[in-house]
Design a protein around this motif. Sequence first.
Motif, mmCIF file in Angstrom:
data_model
loop_
_atom_site.group_PDB
_atom_site.id
_atom_site.type_symbol
_atom_site.label_atom_id
_atom_site.label_comp_id
_atom_site.label_asym_id
_atom_site.label_seq_id
_atom_site.Cartn_x
_atom_site.Cartn_y
_atom_site.Cartn_z
ATOM 1 N N UNK A 243 30.929 50.886 69.348
ATOM 2 C CA UNK A 243 29.853 51.046 70.223
ATOM 3 C C UNK A 243 29.685 52.867 70.102
ATOM 4 N N UNK A 244 28.501 53.172 70.711
ATOM 5 C CA UNK A 244 28.248 54.599 70.531
ATOM 6 C C UNK A 244 28.658 55.149 71.687
ATOM 7 N N UNK A 245 28.807 56.696 71.656
ATOM 8 C CA UNK A 245 29.412 57.111 72.903
ATOM 9 C C UNK A 245 28.360 57.016 73.843
ATOM 10 N N UNK A 246 27.172 56.670 73.680
ATOM 11 C CA UNK A 246 26.053 56.788 74.729
ATOM 12 C C UNK A 246 26.179 55.606 75.489
ATOM 13 N N UNK A 247 27.011 54.398 75.255
ATOM 14 C CA UNK A 247 26.933 53.214 75.887
ATOM 15 C C UNK A 247 27.767 53.183 77.087
ATOM 16 N N UNK A 248 27.078 52.409 78.038
ATOM 17 C CA UNK A 248 27.947 52.387 79.347
ATOM 18 C C UNK A 248 28.862 51.175 79.343
ATOM 19 N N UNK A 249 30.305 51.321 79.173
ATOM 20 C CA UNK A 249 31.006 50.482 78.717
ATOM 21 C C UNK A 249 31.280 49.477 79.943
ATOM 22 N N UNK A 250 31.357 49.974 81.272
ATOM 23 C CA UNK A 250 31.476 49.300 82.334
ATOM 24 C C UNK A 250 30.566 48.167 82.459
ATOM 25 N N UNK A 251 29.185 48.839 82.245
ATOM 26 C CA UNK A 251 28.005 48.189 82.526
ATOM 27 C C UNK A 251 27.895 46.947 81.419
ATOM 28 N N UNK A 252 28.291 47.177 80.377
ATOM 29 C CA UNK A 252 28.120 46.185 79.333
ATOM 30 C C UNK A 252 29.324 45.129 79.782
ATOM 31 N N UNK A 253 30.410 45.375 80.341
ATOM 32 C CA UNK A 253 31.400 44.408 80.533
ATOM 33 C C UNK A 253 30.974 43.402 81.452
ATOM 34 N N UNK A 254 30.262 43.947 82.702
ATOM 35 C CA UNK A 254 29.767 43.249 83.701
ATOM 36 C C UNK A 254 28.563 42.202 83.009
ATOM 37 N N UNK A 255 27.932 42.787 82.231
ATOM 38 C CA UNK A 255 26.557 42.088 81.833
ATOM 39 C C UNK A 255 27.206 40.965 80.931
ATOM 40 N N UNK A 256 28.001 41.222 80.026
ATOM 41 C CA UNK A 256 28.580 40.199 79.149
ATOM 42 C C UNK A 256 29.408 38.989 80.116
ATOM 43 N N UNK A 416 34.983 56.353 80.328
ATOM 44 C CA UNK A 416 34.243 55.367 80.941
ATOM 45 C C UNK A 416 32.934 56.065 81.536
ATOM 46 N N UNK A 417 33.158 57.217 81.870
ATOM 47 C CA UNK A 417 32.040 57.915 82.538
ATOM 48 C C UNK A 417 31.206 58.610 81.263
ATOM 49 N N UNK A 418 31.370 58.491 79.913
ATOM 50 C CA UNK A 418 30.882 59.127 79.125
ATOM 51 C C UNK A 418 30.788 60.767 79.551
ATOM 52 N N UNK A 419 31.893 61.273 79.561
ATOM 53 C CA UNK A 419 32.213 62.644 80.168
ATOM 54 C C UNK A 419 31.445 63.129 80.948
ATOM 55 N N UNK A 420 31.490 62.130 82.190
ATOM 56 C CA UNK A 420 30.634 62.607 83.619
ATOM 57 C C UNK A 420 29.133 62.291 83.408
ATOM 58 N N UNK A 421 28.684 61.716 82.511
ATOM 59 C CA UNK A 421 27.151 61.780 82.439
ATOM 60 C C UNK A 421 26.774 60.519 83.273
ATOM 61 N N UNK A 422 27.609 59.642 83.420
ATOM 62 C CA UNK A 422 27.367 58.179 84.265
ATOM 63 C C UNK A 422 28.194 58.309 85.506
#
Length: 462
Positions: A243-256, A416-422
Amino acid sequence: MEHKKGREGFSSGIAAFLATLGSAVGLGNIWKFPYVVGENGGAAFLLVYFICIIFIGLPVMISEFYIGRKTKKNVMGALEILTPKRKWKTIGIISILASYFIVFFYSSVGGWVYSYVFKIIKGDFYEVTSQSAQDEFVRTIIGPIPPIVWQVIVVAVVSLILALGVKNGIERITKTLMPILFILILICDIKAVTLPGIGDSFKFLFKVDFSMLSGSVILMAMGLAFFKLSLGMGCMMTYGSYFTKKDNMMGTAAKVAISDTIVSLLVGIAVFSAVFSFEMKPSSGPGLLFMTVPMVFSKLPFGTLLLLAFFILASIAATTAMTSMCEVVIAYYSEQKGMSRTKAVLLNAVIILGIGIFATLSADAGSLLGKFTIFHMRLFGLFDFLSSNILLPLGGILIALFVGYVIPKEDIKKELSNEGKLKLDKLIDAYYVILRYVTPVLVFVVFLSSLGLIEKLIKLFH
Ligand code: TRP
Protein backbone atom coordinates in the motif's frame (compact mmCIF):
# COMPACT_ATOMS: atom_id res chain seq x y z
CA MET A 1 10.00 8.28 -1.83
CA GLU A 2 8.05 6.32 0.71
CA HIS A 3 8.81 3.01 -0.91
CA LYS A 4 12.12 1.46 -0.12
CA LYS A 5 14.28 1.55 -3.19
CA GLY A 6 13.54 -1.26 -5.58
CA ARG A 7 10.57 -2.61 -3.68
CA GLU A 8 7.39 -2.80 -5.68
CA GLY A 9 3.99 -1.64 -4.51
CA PHE A 10 0.46 -0.91 -5.71
CA SER A 11 0.16 2.36 -7.59
CA SER A 12 -2.99 3.80 -5.98
CA GLY A 13 -5.63 3.36 -3.32
CA ILE A 14 -8.09 1.90 -5.78
CA ALA A 15 -5.49 -0.57 -7.04
CA ALA A 16 -4.78 -1.59 -3.45
CA PHE A 17 -8.49 -2.06 -2.81
CA LEU A 18 -9.07 -4.16 -5.92
CA ALA A 19 -6.00 -6.32 -5.30
CA THR A 20 -7.07 -6.93 -1.70
CA LEU A 21 -10.59 -7.69 -2.84
CA GLY A 22 -9.08 -10.04 -5.41
CA SER A 23 -7.50 -11.89 -2.54
CA ALA A 24 -10.64 -11.99 -0.41
CA VAL A 25 -13.07 -12.97 -3.15
CA GLY A 26 -12.27 -16.47 -4.25
CA LEU A 27 -13.40 -20.04 -4.06
CA GLY A 28 -14.28 -19.14 -0.50
CA ASN A 29 -17.26 -17.15 -1.79
CA ILE A 30 -18.21 -19.30 -4.70
CA TRP A 31 -17.45 -22.83 -3.63
CA LYS A 32 -16.99 -22.90 0.13
CA PHE A 33 -19.48 -20.33 1.41
CA PRO A 34 -22.60 -21.95 -0.14
CA TYR A 35 -21.75 -25.48 0.92
CA VAL A 36 -20.62 -24.60 4.44
CA VAL A 37 -23.71 -22.43 5.01
CA GLY A 38 -25.76 -25.28 3.54
CA GLU A 39 -24.25 -27.93 5.79
CA ASN A 40 -24.60 -25.81 8.90
CA GLY A 41 -28.20 -24.82 8.57
CA GLY A 42 -28.25 -21.39 6.95
CA ALA A 43 -29.26 -18.19 8.72
CA ALA A 44 -28.11 -18.87 12.31
CA PHE A 45 -24.69 -19.84 10.99
CA LEU A 46 -24.67 -16.70 8.89
CA LEU A 47 -25.41 -14.56 11.91
CA VAL A 48 -22.41 -15.96 13.78
CA TYR A 49 -20.36 -15.46 10.65
CA PHE A 50 -21.29 -11.75 10.51
CA ILE A 51 -20.37 -11.31 14.18
CA CYS A 52 -16.99 -12.94 13.47
CA ILE A 53 -16.42 -10.62 10.50
CA ILE A 54 -17.06 -7.50 12.59
CA PHE A 55 -15.34 -8.38 15.86
CA ILE A 56 -12.57 -10.66 14.63
CA GLY A 57 -12.14 -10.18 10.89
CA LEU A 58 -12.02 -6.41 10.67
CA PRO A 59 -9.68 -5.81 13.63
CA VAL A 60 -7.28 -8.53 12.45
CA MET A 61 -7.32 -7.19 8.91
CA ILE A 62 -6.53 -3.65 10.06
CA SER A 63 -3.73 -5.01 12.26
CA GLU A 64 -2.24 -6.94 9.37
CA PHE A 65 -2.37 -3.86 7.15
CA TYR A 66 -0.69 -1.91 9.94
CA ILE A 67 2.20 -4.37 10.28
CA GLY A 68 2.67 -4.61 6.52
CA ARG A 69 2.55 -0.97 5.58
CA LYS A 70 4.53 0.20 8.58
CA THR A 71 7.45 -2.10 7.79
CA LYS A 72 7.11 -2.59 4.03
CA LYS A 73 8.41 -6.10 4.43
CA ASN A 74 7.35 -9.72 4.06
CA VAL A 75 5.88 -11.44 7.13
CA MET A 76 9.15 -12.57 8.70
CA GLY A 77 11.01 -9.38 7.84
CA ALA A 78 8.18 -7.28 9.29
CA LEU A 79 8.28 -9.06 12.63
CA GLU A 80 12.06 -8.75 12.76
CA ILE A 81 11.73 -5.00 12.38
CA LEU A 82 8.97 -4.60 14.94
CA THR A 83 10.33 -6.75 17.77
CA PRO A 84 13.59 -8.33 18.86
CA LYS A 85 11.65 -11.13 20.58
CA ARG A 86 11.93 -14.32 18.61
CA LYS A 87 8.71 -15.82 19.93
CA TRP A 88 6.63 -13.53 17.74
CA LYS A 89 8.21 -15.19 14.75
CA THR A 90 5.62 -17.90 15.38
CA ILE A 91 3.27 -15.66 13.41
CA GLY A 92 5.62 -15.92 10.45
CA ILE A 93 5.94 -19.68 10.75
CA ILE A 94 2.17 -20.12 10.97
CA SER A 95 1.84 -17.91 7.91
CA ILE A 96 4.12 -19.97 5.72
CA LEU A 97 2.61 -23.26 6.92
CA ALA A 98 -0.98 -22.09 6.48
CA SER A 99 -0.20 -20.68 3.08
CA TYR A 100 0.94 -24.08 1.88
CA PHE A 101 -1.82 -26.07 3.59
CA ILE A 102 -4.42 -23.90 1.93
CA VAL A 103 -2.84 -23.81 -1.46
CA PHE A 104 -2.48 -27.62 -1.55
CA PHE A 105 -6.24 -28.14 -1.65
CA TYR A 106 -7.17 -24.76 -3.12
CA SER A 107 -5.22 -25.49 -6.30
CA SER A 108 -7.08 -28.73 -6.61
CA VAL A 109 -10.52 -27.12 -6.41
CA GLY A 110 -9.18 -24.44 -8.77
CA GLY A 111 -8.40 -27.28 -11.18
CA TRP A 112 -11.98 -28.57 -11.03
CA VAL A 113 -13.27 -25.09 -11.79
CA TYR A 114 -10.92 -24.60 -14.75
CA SER A 115 -11.87 -28.02 -16.08
CA TYR A 116 -15.56 -27.06 -15.99
CA VAL A 117 -14.87 -24.09 -18.26
CA PHE A 118 -13.27 -26.47 -20.71
CA LYS A 119 -16.07 -29.03 -20.45
CA ILE A 120 -18.76 -26.42 -20.96
CA ILE A 121 -17.07 -25.16 -24.11
CA LYS A 122 -16.76 -28.76 -25.29
CA GLY A 123 -20.52 -29.15 -24.92
CA ASP A 124 -20.61 -31.62 -22.03
CA PHE A 125 -23.37 -29.68 -20.32
CA TYR A 126 -25.87 -29.59 -23.09
CA GLU A 127 -28.70 -31.55 -21.46
CA VAL A 128 -28.21 -31.62 -17.72
CA THR A 129 -30.25 -33.65 -15.27
CA SER A 130 -29.74 -33.86 -11.55
CA GLN A 131 -28.15 -37.29 -12.05
CA SER A 132 -25.89 -36.28 -14.93
CA ALA A 133 -24.69 -33.21 -12.98
CA GLN A 134 -23.69 -35.45 -10.10
CA ASP A 135 -22.01 -37.96 -12.39
CA GLU A 136 -20.06 -35.20 -14.08
CA PHE A 137 -18.73 -33.95 -10.77
CA VAL A 138 -17.66 -37.44 -9.74
CA ARG A 139 -15.94 -37.88 -13.09
CA THR A 140 -14.15 -34.58 -12.54
CA ILE A 141 -12.59 -35.48 -9.24
CA ILE A 142 -11.77 -39.09 -10.03
CA GLY A 143 -8.17 -39.20 -11.04
CA PRO A 144 -5.64 -39.90 -11.47
CA ILE A 145 -4.49 -37.92 -14.49
CA PRO A 146 -7.07 -35.24 -15.49
CA PRO A 147 -7.52 -33.49 -12.10
CA ILE A 148 -3.75 -33.38 -11.69
CA VAL A 149 -3.28 -31.93 -15.16
CA TRP A 150 -5.81 -29.20 -14.33
CA GLN A 151 -4.09 -28.52 -11.03
CA VAL A 152 -0.79 -28.10 -12.89
CA ILE A 153 -2.48 -25.63 -15.25
CA VAL A 154 -3.84 -23.56 -12.35
CA VAL A 155 -0.45 -23.48 -10.65
CA ALA A 156 1.15 -22.45 -13.95
CA VAL A 157 -1.28 -19.54 -14.47
CA VAL A 158 -0.82 -18.29 -10.91
CA SER A 159 2.96 -18.64 -11.19
CA LEU A 160 2.94 -16.58 -14.36
CA ILE A 161 1.05 -13.74 -12.65
CA LEU A 162 3.41 -13.92 -9.68
CA ALA A 163 6.47 -13.88 -11.91
CA LEU A 164 5.24 -10.70 -13.61
CA GLY A 165 5.46 -8.96 -10.25
CA VAL A 166 3.27 -6.90 -7.97
CA LYS A 167 2.38 -4.07 -10.35
CA ASN A 168 2.46 -5.80 -13.72
CA GLY A 169 1.09 -9.07 -12.43
CA ILE A 170 -1.16 -8.82 -9.38
CA GLU A 171 -2.31 -5.22 -9.81
CA ARG A 172 -2.98 -5.43 -13.53
CA ILE A 173 -4.86 -8.72 -13.35
CA THR A 174 -7.07 -7.73 -10.40
CA LYS A 175 -7.83 -4.30 -11.83
CA THR A 176 -9.09 -5.84 -15.06
CA LEU A 177 -10.80 -8.91 -13.72
CA MET A 178 -12.56 -7.83 -10.51
CA PRO A 179 -15.11 -5.55 -12.23
CA ILE A 180 -15.84 -8.28 -14.81
CA LEU A 181 -16.37 -10.77 -12.01
CA PHE A 182 -18.87 -8.51 -10.30
CA ILE A 183 -20.89 -8.02 -13.49
CA LEU A 184 -20.98 -11.77 -14.13
CA ILE A 185 -22.30 -12.42 -10.63
CA LEU A 186 -25.04 -9.86 -11.11
CA ILE A 187 -26.11 -11.46 -14.38
CA CYS A 188 -26.31 -14.86 -12.68
CA ASP A 189 -28.41 -13.42 -9.86
CA ILE A 190 -30.83 -11.72 -12.21
CA LYS A 191 -31.50 -15.18 -13.64
CA ALA A 192 -31.67 -16.86 -10.25
CA VAL A 193 -34.39 -14.50 -9.07
CA THR A 194 -36.71 -15.88 -11.74
CA LEU A 195 -36.44 -19.45 -10.40
CA PRO A 196 -39.21 -20.97 -8.28
CA GLY A 197 -36.79 -21.71 -5.42
CA ILE A 198 -35.88 -18.08 -4.80
CA GLY A 199 -38.28 -17.70 -1.86
CA ASP A 200 -36.91 -20.75 -0.10
CA SER A 201 -33.41 -19.56 -0.83
CA PHE A 202 -34.05 -16.30 1.03
CA LYS A 203 -35.74 -18.12 3.88
CA PHE A 204 -32.80 -20.48 4.24
CA LEU A 205 -30.26 -17.65 4.21
CA PHE A 206 -32.08 -15.16 6.41
CA LYS A 207 -34.52 -16.92 8.73
CA VAL A 208 -32.61 -17.65 11.90
CA ASP A 209 -33.05 -20.91 13.81
CA PHE A 210 -30.78 -20.96 16.84
CA SER A 211 -31.23 -24.66 17.45
CA MET A 212 -28.80 -25.19 14.58
CA LEU A 213 -25.90 -23.75 16.56
CA SER A 214 -23.27 -25.82 18.36
CA GLY A 215 -19.62 -25.42 19.29
CA SER A 216 -18.39 -26.98 16.09
CA VAL A 217 -20.79 -24.94 13.97
CA ILE A 218 -19.48 -21.76 15.59
CA LEU A 219 -15.89 -22.85 14.94
CA MET A 220 -16.78 -23.40 11.28
CA ALA A 221 -18.27 -19.90 11.08
CA MET A 222 -15.15 -18.36 12.57
CA GLY A 223 -12.87 -20.44 10.33
CA LEU A 224 -14.88 -19.34 7.32
CA ALA A 225 -14.55 -15.67 8.35
CA PHE A 226 -10.75 -16.02 8.49
CA PHE A 227 -10.63 -17.92 5.25
CA LYS A 228 -12.95 -15.53 3.44
CA LEU A 229 -11.02 -12.40 4.35
CA SER A 230 -7.62 -14.05 3.81
CA LEU A 231 -6.67 -13.47 7.44
CA GLY A 232 -4.36 -14.96 10.02
CA MET A 233 -1.47 -15.94 7.77
CA GLY A 234 0.23 -12.75 6.68
CA CYS A 235 -1.59 -12.41 3.38
CA MET A 236 -3.09 -9.05 4.27
CA MET A 237 0.22 -8.09 5.86
CA THR A 238 2.04 -8.76 2.63
CA TYR A 239 -0.55 -6.88 0.56
CA GLY A 240 -0.52 -4.09 3.15
CA SER A 241 3.21 -3.78 2.60
CA TYR A 242 2.45 -2.79 -0.99
CA PHE A 243 0.00 0.00 0.00
CA THR A 244 1.11 3.60 -0.40
CA LYS A 245 1.44 5.84 2.63
CA LYS A 246 -1.59 7.79 1.40
CA ASP A 247 -4.05 4.88 1.53
CA ASN A 248 -6.72 4.85 4.19
CA MET A 249 -6.19 1.38 5.66
CA MET A 250 -9.25 1.32 7.88
CA GLY A 251 -11.41 2.43 4.98
CA THR A 252 -9.93 -0.22 2.71
CA ALA A 253 -10.49 -2.91 5.33
CA ALA A 254 -14.15 -1.93 5.73
CA LYS A 255 -14.72 -1.74 1.98
CA VAL A 256 -13.12 -5.14 1.42
CA ALA A 257 -15.10 -6.82 4.20
CA ILE A 258 -18.39 -5.36 3.00
CA SER A 259 -17.80 -6.10 -0.70
CA ASP A 260 -16.65 -9.62 0.05
CA THR A 261 -19.77 -10.30 2.12
CA ILE A 262 -22.01 -8.92 -0.61
CA VAL A 263 -20.35 -11.17 -3.17
CA SER A 264 -20.79 -14.21 -0.89
CA LEU A 265 -24.46 -13.44 -0.38
CA LEU A 266 -25.06 -12.87 -4.09
CA VAL A 267 -23.49 -16.22 -4.89
CA GLY A 268 -25.36 -17.87 -2.01
CA ILE A 269 -28.71 -16.58 -3.23
CA ALA A 270 -28.04 -17.92 -6.73
CA VAL A 271 -26.81 -21.32 -5.56
CA PHE A 272 -29.61 -21.90 -3.06
CA SER A 273 -32.34 -20.78 -5.39
CA ALA A 274 -31.01 -23.53 -7.66
CA VAL A 275 -30.85 -26.02 -4.81
CA PHE A 276 -34.44 -25.41 -3.80
CA SER A 277 -35.77 -25.17 -7.34
CA PHE A 278 -34.48 -28.61 -8.23
CA GLU A 279 -35.03 -30.30 -4.91
CA MET A 280 -31.42 -30.85 -4.12
CA LYS A 281 -30.02 -30.93 -0.62
CA PRO A 282 -28.31 -27.78 0.66
CA SER A 283 -26.00 -30.07 2.60
CA SER A 284 -24.42 -31.82 -0.37
CA GLY A 285 -20.88 -30.87 0.66
CA PRO A 286 -17.96 -29.75 -1.49
CA GLY A 287 -19.69 -30.83 -4.69
CA LEU A 288 -22.67 -28.51 -4.12
CA LEU A 289 -21.57 -25.77 -6.50
CA PHE A 290 -20.54 -28.19 -9.22
CA MET A 291 -23.82 -30.07 -9.13
CA THR A 292 -26.32 -27.25 -8.73
CA VAL A 293 -25.16 -24.46 -10.95
CA PRO A 294 -25.11 -26.50 -14.18
CA MET A 295 -28.68 -27.59 -13.38
CA VAL A 296 -30.00 -24.07 -13.01
CA PHE A 297 -28.51 -22.68 -16.10
CA SER A 298 -29.25 -25.63 -18.32
CA LYS A 299 -32.95 -24.93 -17.83
CA LEU A 300 -32.73 -21.35 -19.01
CA PRO A 301 -32.51 -19.65 -22.37
CA PHE A 302 -28.85 -19.00 -23.17
CA GLY A 303 -28.14 -21.35 -20.29
CA THR A 304 -24.87 -22.67 -21.59
CA LEU A 305 -23.54 -19.18 -22.08
CA LEU A 306 -24.49 -18.24 -18.53
CA LEU A 307 -22.96 -21.40 -17.20
CA LEU A 308 -19.78 -20.56 -19.02
CA ALA A 309 -19.89 -17.05 -17.56
CA PHE A 310 -20.32 -18.44 -14.07
CA PHE A 311 -17.39 -20.82 -14.26
CA ILE A 312 -15.17 -18.21 -15.89
CA LEU A 313 -16.05 -15.98 -12.95
CA ALA A 314 -15.16 -18.75 -10.52
CA SER A 315 -11.85 -19.31 -12.32
CA ILE A 316 -11.02 -15.61 -12.07
CA ALA A 317 -11.82 -15.56 -8.37
CA ALA A 318 -9.79 -18.70 -7.71
CA THR A 319 -6.81 -17.36 -9.62
CA THR A 320 -6.55 -13.95 -7.95
CA ALA A 321 -7.09 -15.42 -4.48
CA MET A 322 -4.54 -18.16 -4.98
CA THR A 323 -2.05 -15.61 -6.25
CA SER A 324 -2.38 -13.74 -2.96
CA MET A 325 -1.70 -16.75 -0.75
CA CYS A 326 1.38 -17.57 -2.78
CA GLU A 327 2.61 -13.97 -2.62
CA VAL A 328 3.17 -14.41 1.13
CA VAL A 329 5.73 -17.09 0.42
CA ILE A 330 7.23 -15.44 -2.66
CA ALA A 331 7.86 -12.20 -0.74
CA TYR A 332 9.45 -14.26 2.04
CA TYR A 333 11.73 -16.27 -0.28
CA SER A 334 12.84 -13.25 -2.25
CA GLU A 335 13.37 -10.80 0.62
CA GLN A 336 14.54 -13.05 3.43
CA LYS A 337 16.28 -15.77 1.47
CA GLY A 338 17.63 -13.51 -1.27
CA MET A 339 16.17 -15.54 -4.14
CA SER A 340 15.26 -13.90 -7.43
CA ARG A 341 11.50 -13.57 -7.92
CA THR A 342 11.52 -16.07 -10.75
CA LYS A 343 13.39 -18.64 -8.75
CA ALA A 344 11.06 -18.13 -5.77
CA VAL A 345 8.02 -18.63 -8.01
CA LEU A 346 9.46 -21.84 -9.46
CA LEU A 347 10.37 -23.29 -6.09
CA ASN A 348 6.91 -22.45 -4.82
CA ALA A 349 5.24 -24.17 -7.79
CA VAL A 350 7.31 -27.31 -7.26
CA ILE A 351 6.37 -27.49 -3.57
CA ILE A 352 2.66 -26.93 -4.27
CA LEU A 353 2.50 -29.62 -6.90
CA GLY A 354 4.77 -32.02 -5.01
CA ILE A 355 2.29 -32.24 -2.15
CA GLY A 356 -0.88 -30.78 -3.65
CA ILE A 357 -1.37 -33.71 -6.03
CA PHE A 358 -1.90 -35.96 -3.02
CA ALA A 359 -4.68 -33.68 -1.82
CA THR A 360 -6.22 -33.88 -5.28
CA LEU A 361 -6.03 -37.66 -5.40
CA SER A 362 -7.49 -37.98 -1.91
CA ALA A 363 -10.64 -36.05 -2.88
CA ASP A 364 -11.91 -39.20 -4.60
CA ALA A 365 -13.24 -41.39 -1.78
CA GLY A 366 -12.84 -44.50 -3.90
CA SER A 367 -9.13 -44.08 -4.55
CA LEU A 368 -6.34 -45.59 -2.52
CA LEU A 369 -5.50 -42.23 -0.98
CA GLY A 370 -9.18 -41.49 -0.46
CA LYS A 371 -9.39 -44.44 1.93
CA PHE A 372 -6.60 -43.06 4.09
CA THR A 373 -8.04 -40.84 6.82
CA ILE A 374 -6.78 -38.96 9.86
CA PHE A 375 -9.45 -37.92 12.41
CA HIS A 376 -12.03 -39.16 9.90
CA MET A 377 -10.74 -36.70 7.33
CA ARG A 378 -9.13 -37.38 4.01
CA LEU A 379 -5.97 -35.45 3.20
CA PHE A 380 -8.00 -32.91 1.24
CA GLY A 381 -10.34 -32.17 4.15
CA LEU A 382 -7.52 -32.31 6.67
CA PHE A 383 -5.55 -29.55 4.95
CA ASP A 384 -8.72 -27.47 4.88
CA PHE A 385 -9.63 -28.12 8.51
CA LEU A 386 -6.12 -27.57 9.87
CA SER A 387 -5.66 -24.31 8.02
CA SER A 388 -9.09 -22.66 8.32
CA ASN A 389 -10.10 -23.85 11.74
CA ILE A 390 -6.78 -24.08 13.57
CA LEU A 391 -3.86 -22.23 11.97
CA LEU A 392 -5.70 -19.12 10.77
CA PRO A 393 -7.52 -18.43 14.07
CA LEU A 394 -4.29 -19.12 15.96
CA GLY A 395 -2.41 -16.71 13.71
CA GLY A 396 -5.29 -14.26 14.21
CA ILE A 397 -5.06 -14.37 18.01
CA LEU A 398 -1.30 -13.86 17.89
CA ILE A 399 -1.61 -10.93 15.48
CA ALA A 400 -4.28 -9.32 17.68
CA LEU A 401 -2.15 -9.78 20.82
CA PHE A 402 0.97 -8.56 19.09
CA VAL A 403 -0.49 -5.35 17.74
CA GLY A 404 -2.77 -4.84 20.75
CA TYR A 405 -0.18 -5.36 23.48
CA VAL A 406 3.33 -5.03 22.01
CA ILE A 407 3.02 -2.05 19.68
CA PRO A 408 2.56 1.31 21.45
CA LYS A 409 -0.86 2.82 20.80
CA GLU A 410 0.66 6.08 19.59
CA ASP A 411 2.47 4.26 16.78
CA ILE A 412 -0.73 2.58 15.67
CA LYS A 413 -2.61 5.88 15.73
CA LYS A 414 0.06 7.58 13.68
CA GLU A 415 0.13 4.89 11.03
CA LEU A 416 -3.63 4.37 10.73
CA SER A 417 -4.31 8.11 10.51
CA ASN A 418 -1.47 8.66 8.03
CA GLU A 419 0.36 10.88 10.52
CA GLY A 420 -2.83 12.69 11.53
CA LYS A 421 -3.97 13.48 8.00
CA LEU A 422 -7.04 11.29 8.33
CA LYS A 423 -9.45 12.21 11.09
CA LEU A 424 -10.17 8.75 12.44
CA ASP A 425 -9.56 9.20 16.16
CA LYS A 426 -12.81 7.70 17.42
CA LEU A 427 -12.67 4.78 15.02
CA ILE A 428 -9.08 4.04 15.93
CA ASP A 429 -9.99 4.07 19.62
CA ALA A 430 -12.85 1.66 19.02
CA TYR A 431 -10.63 -0.61 16.94
CA TYR A 432 -7.98 -0.60 19.64
CA VAL A 433 -10.37 -1.58 22.42
CA ILE A 434 -11.94 -4.36 20.35
CA LEU A 435 -8.53 -5.61 19.28
CA ARG A 436 -7.27 -5.87 22.85
CA TYR A 437 -10.31 -7.04 24.73
CA VAL A 438 -12.78 -8.60 22.31
CA THR A 439 -10.99 -10.25 19.41
CA PRO A 440 -8.57 -12.55 21.27
CA VAL A 441 -11.18 -13.50 23.87
CA LEU A 442 -13.75 -14.30 21.21
CA VAL A 443 -11.36 -16.49 19.22
CA PHE A 444 -10.33 -18.26 22.41
CA VAL A 445 -13.93 -18.86 23.47
CA VAL A 446 -14.76 -20.26 20.04
CA PHE A 447 -11.82 -22.65 20.34
CA LEU A 448 -13.04 -23.79 23.75
CA SER A 449 -16.61 -24.16 22.60
CA SER A 450 -15.54 -26.26 19.65
CA LEU A 451 -13.97 -28.67 22.10
CA GLY A 452 -17.37 -28.91 23.75
CA LEU A 453 -15.99 -27.34 26.95
CA ILE A 454 -18.48 -24.51 27.15
CA GLU A 455 -21.45 -26.82 26.70
CA LYS A 456 -20.10 -28.98 29.51
CA LEU A 457 -19.69 -25.93 31.76
CA ILE A 458 -23.22 -24.77 31.09
CA LYS A 459 -24.54 -28.23 31.96
CA LEU A 460 -22.49 -28.20 35.15
CA PHE A 461 -24.26 -25.06 36.35
CA HIS A 462 -27.71 -26.21 35.43
N1 TRP B 1 -10.10 -15.47 0.72
C1 TRP B 1 -9.91 -16.38 -0.36
C2 TRP B 1 -11.21 -17.01 -0.73
O1 TRP B 1 -12.22 -16.69 -0.23
C3 TRP B 1 -8.88 -17.43 -0.05
C4 TRP B 1 -7.60 -16.87 0.41
C5 TRP B 1 -6.75 -16.09 -0.30
C6 TRP B 1 -7.06 -17.03 1.69
N2 TRP B 1 -5.69 -15.75 0.48
C7 TRP B 1 -5.85 -16.32 1.70
C8 TRP B 1 -7.50 -17.69 2.81
C9 TRP B 1 -5.12 -16.25 2.86
C10 TRP B 1 -6.75 -17.64 3.95
C11 TRP B 1 -5.58 -16.92 3.99
O2 TRP B 1 -11.26 -17.87 -1.56
